[in-house]
Design a protein around this motif. Structure first.
Motif, mmCIF file in Angstrom:
data_model
loop_
_atom_site.group_PDB
_atom_site.id
_atom_site.type_symbol
_atom_site.label_atom_id
_atom_site.label_comp_id
_atom_site.label_asym_id
_atom_site.label_seq_id
_atom_site.Cartn_x
_atom_site.Cartn_y
_atom_site.Cartn_z
ATOM 1 N N ALA A 1 0.846 -1.196 0.000
ATOM 2 C CA ALA A 1 0.000 0.000 0.000
ATOM 3 C C ALA A 1 0.881 1.245 0.000
ATOM 4 N N ALA B 1 -4.064 2.196 4.908
ATOM 5 C CA ALA B 1 -3.289 1.346 4.002
ATOM 6 C C ALA B 1 -4.103 0.123 3.587
ATOM 7 N N VAL C 1 -5.835 -1.239 -0.462
ATOM 8 C CA VAL C 1 -5.493 -2.449 -1.223
ATOM 9 C C VAL C 1 -6.438 -3.627 -0.998
#
Length: 207
Positions: free
Chosen positions: A122, A133, A137
């Motif tokens: 990320a 983060a 993703v």
């Protein structure tokens, strides 16, 4: 009942009590981990407040556990270099390597199959949290009203930190949920002791 019969009965009852299985209760949830010097450590704060640095490796594992000391670690070897090798650094941003372990079929909620373990790099703003983060993703994420992380990449589809007793996860020899053989044997022994005591009492009355 004679003193000897009373002593035997008391001893048997205590033995049965100690032998009874303890149905400890665990919780089905996503645990959060940090990776340092080749070892996973249970995170000391939640992903919504943790602010990792560029180059950090963090992990999530879905499993059933009683507490942090019993929690299952993310599986498989990992490293920042391996996960983020193809994600170049950018000024003003940071790269966080993430390992997401969806757990085993044993830990999965009923009728759900855990996806394969995955890794992701990320790249997020310098002040981003681990939750930021993860959202970059592994969407969709799902949280409950208390901000507890319930699902990553849509898994599991429902449920959030629910209690699960050990009895639900472990199969008995008989394959059912009825009393164990040991319990029936113990109950029979108690009944025999009681009958013996009653017989002795009748003997004394008619002597």
């Amino acid at each position: 009942m004679t003193r000897r019969a009373t002593l035997l009965l008391t001893t048997l009852l205590l033995t049965l009590g100690l032998a009874a299985p303890a149905h400890a209760t665990g919780y089905r949830y996503w645990s959060f981990w940090t990776y340092n010097s080749g070892h996973w450590a249970y995170a000391t704060q939640g992903p919504a407040t943790a602010r990792p640095s560029d180059g950090d490796v963090q992990g999530f594992r879905f499993s059933v556990s009683e507490d942090s000391g019993d929690a299952q670690k993310p599986r498989g070897a990992t490293s920042f270099a391996a996960i983020c090798a193809r994600t170049p650094a950018v000024r003003g941003e940071k790269r966080i390597a993430l390992l997401i372990d969806f757990g085993t079929a044993k830990d999965a909620p009923s009728a759900e199959q855990p996806p394969a373990r995955r890794t992701a790099c990320a790249r997020v703003p310098a002040d981003a949290t681990t939750a930021d983060a993860l959202a970059a993703v592994a969407k969709p994420l799902r949280y409950d009203t208390n901000a507890l992380l319930c699902a990553i990449a849509g898994y599991p589809a429902k449920g959030c930190g629910e209690q699960v007793s050990n009895a639900e996860d472990k199969h008995t020899d008989g394959g059912g949920s009825g009393p164990s053989v040991g319990l029936w044997v113990g109950a029979g022994a108690v009944a025999l002791l009681g009958a013996a005591a009653a017989w002795q009492a009748r003997r004394r009355r008619h002597a």
